[in-house]
Design an enzyme around this catalytic site. Structure first.
Site, PDB file in Angstrom:
ATOM      1  CE1 TYR A  71      -0.344   2.787  10.080  1.00 16.59           C
ATOM      2  CE2 TYR A  71       0.184   0.658  11.079  1.00 16.59           C
ATOM      3  CZ  TYR A  71      -0.710   1.498  10.421  1.00 16.59           C
ATOM      4  OH  TYR A  71      -1.970   1.046  10.104  1.00 16.59           O
TER       5      TYR A  71
ATOM      6  CG  HIS B 289      -1.677  -1.215   1.468  1.00 12.32           C
ATOM      7  ND1 HIS B 289      -2.094  -1.608   2.723  1.00 12.32           N
ATOM      8  CD2 HIS B 289      -2.121  -2.175   0.612  1.00 12.32           C
ATOM      9  CE1 HIS B 289      -2.761  -2.741   2.636  1.00 12.32           C
ATOM     10  NE2 HIS B 289      -2.790  -3.117   1.366  1.00 12.32           N
TER      11      HIS B 289
END
Length: 474
Positions: free
Chosen positions: A129, A66
């Site tokens: 993240y 992605h």
């Protein structure tokens, strides 16, 4: 123990971060994100606004590839993963792949447009993240995908994909040949009808990623107008608009207009640039100084004499709060539209012998050179901050400039009569500071050492003057 270090990869902007981990029999501790130390080590100033965690219970869980419309900073809190990245951005490195194992001692900085994937090697794995924009359905619609099994990327998955756990969506992603590259973020120029706006439009006319808008689209003096423009697509915003009616700014109505455009509007622009992680290029003026110094450097404290200068100085302070900015102070601007040089050329041709001020000294700045300097700073990825920019050459008075114009157009420069600023306005029954005339700095000479050190060499002002007059004559 590993020392903090930032390492480059074959994908531009994709960085591997070695993290120090402190441990003993009880466990371990690490500074997973430490802005000051990491920026000093070479990591971009991420500016995270959201922290996400993907918890993976089983070995073999595989997600991706992605590419997202923001930057990411990836690490693991527990477990171990194999990370893989493919550059899906438009450009010569499109399709370049890189892979690296991520443990608590390793983090990865992933720039916008680089495809990201991982495979769990040791479970449970907490894959964390930081991102510098908020997730939304609209943002997700901007994702770009690549199939995990793409033959061109040829990622050596430790666990063969046919044995890995993948989602139905990931299985359906396209091969590289079917992927539309992620385009760079666009550039917005505000102030289409101004002298600098026209010069930038001419310089960048071949670029499909540049939008130039006028007051009908974005009026800095109108808060609703600024707020109505979607600035999310823009990675660079160039503010070539300003309230520049120096004398009118001394009137009650003009004062309000100047503050609305040069301060309140600029403040809104700064916050929009901050919110969308855009570089802001802002143009200021020699009027932020009182003109008492022979040469004005970038670090000189502002000391404006009049309202216009006060509003520009206030706008400068707002722009300086933005980490990613270029603030260009300039002087005596000449470009397409009404300007001093063209006025003098017209007077010479019509046989008028003007009186021109000779106690104000500075250098001309031609908008073609100012536009070229902006382009250079952006292309060269020059250090952010304040730069002074004018054309080069020996400083001149306005009367000297007028004489050069007369001579260059074939007229006798002796037709120019030099007068003081006080004499010039006294002949009109006015004076500086009387509420109708703004006080002017007597010396507007800007130090050009910093812009030269950044690799830009301003043209000599007389060379630029003759070229401008030649173009006007044609």
């Amino acid at each position: 123990m590993t020392e903090l270090a930032v390492r480059t990869t074959p994908i531009p902007g994709l960085l591997v971060v070695d993290l120090p981990v402190h441990g003993d029999a009880r466990g371990w501790f690490k500074e997973n994100w430490q802005r000051e130390k990491m920026i000093a080590a070479g990591l971009p100033d991420l500016g995270p606004v959201q922290n996400n965690i993907s918890f993976n219970q089983a070995v073999g869980v595989t997600r991706g590839i992605h590419a997202e419309p923001w930057d990411k900073y990836i690490s693991v809190a527990t477990g171990r993963v194999f990370g893989a990245w493919v550059d899906l951005r438009e450009g010569p490195t499109f399709g370049t792949a890189f892979w690296h194992e991520i443990t608590p001692e390793v983090a990865i900085f992933v720039p916008r447009g680089v495809g990201n994937a991982f495979q769990t090697l040791e479970a449970p794995a907490a894959y964390t993240y930081l991102v510098n924009d908020h997730w939304s359905e609209a943002a997700q619609a901007q994702y770009t995908f690549l199939n995990l099994a793409d033959e061109t990327a040829a990622i050596p998955w430790p666990i063969p994909l046919e044995q890995a756990e993948r989602s139905a969506k990931d299985l359906a992603h396209p091969r590289l040949e079917e992927v539309a590259p992620v385009p760079p973020r666009r550039t917005l120029v505000i102030g289409a009808t101004g002298q600098l706006g026209r010069a930038l439009a001419a310089l960048w006319q071949g670029r499909a990623d540049v939008d130039v808008v006028g007051r009908d689209r974005l009026d800095l003096a109108d808060a609703a107008s600024v707020d109505a423009v979607d600035l999310a697509p823009y990675g660079v915003i160039v503010n070539a608009a300003a309230y520049t009616a120096v004398d009118r700014a001394e009137t009650p109505e003009g004062r309000r207009e100047a503050w609305a455009a040069n301060v309140t509007g600029v403040g809104r622009l700064v916050e929009a640039a901050r919110r969308h992680r855009a570089v802001l290029v802002h143009v200021s003026s020699d009027y932020v100084f009182d003109g008492s110094a022979d040469v004005h450097g970038e670090d000189e404290a502002p000391s404006p004499l009049g309202v216009y200068g006060q509003t520009k100085a206030a706008g400068d302070q707002l722009v300086a709060t933005l980490p990613r900015h270029y603030l260009l102070r300039t002087s005596w601007v000449v470009g397409a539209g009404g300007n001093f040089v063209d006025t003098m050329a017209s007077l010479a041709a019509r046989g008028v012998d003007p009186s021109v001020v000779e106690d104000q000294v500075g250098r001309l700045t031609f908008t073609a050179d100012l536009a070229a300097a902006i382009d250079h700073l952006l292309r060269a990825d020059a250090p952010f901050g304040t730069y002074h920019l004018s054309n080069a050459g020996e400083p001149m008075s306005w009367a000297d400039v007028a004489r050069e114009v007369f001579a260059a157009t074939g007229h006798d420069p002796a037709r120019i009569t030099g007068v003081s600023t006080a004499q010039y306005y006294a002949a009109q029954g006015r004076a500086e500071g009387d509420g109708t005339i703004a006080p002017r700095p007597r010396r507007s000479v800007l130090d050009l050492a910093k812009i030269r050190a950044a690799g830009f060499a301003p043209r000599d002002q007389l060379e630029a003057l003759r070229e401008h007059l030649g173009a006007a004559a044609r």
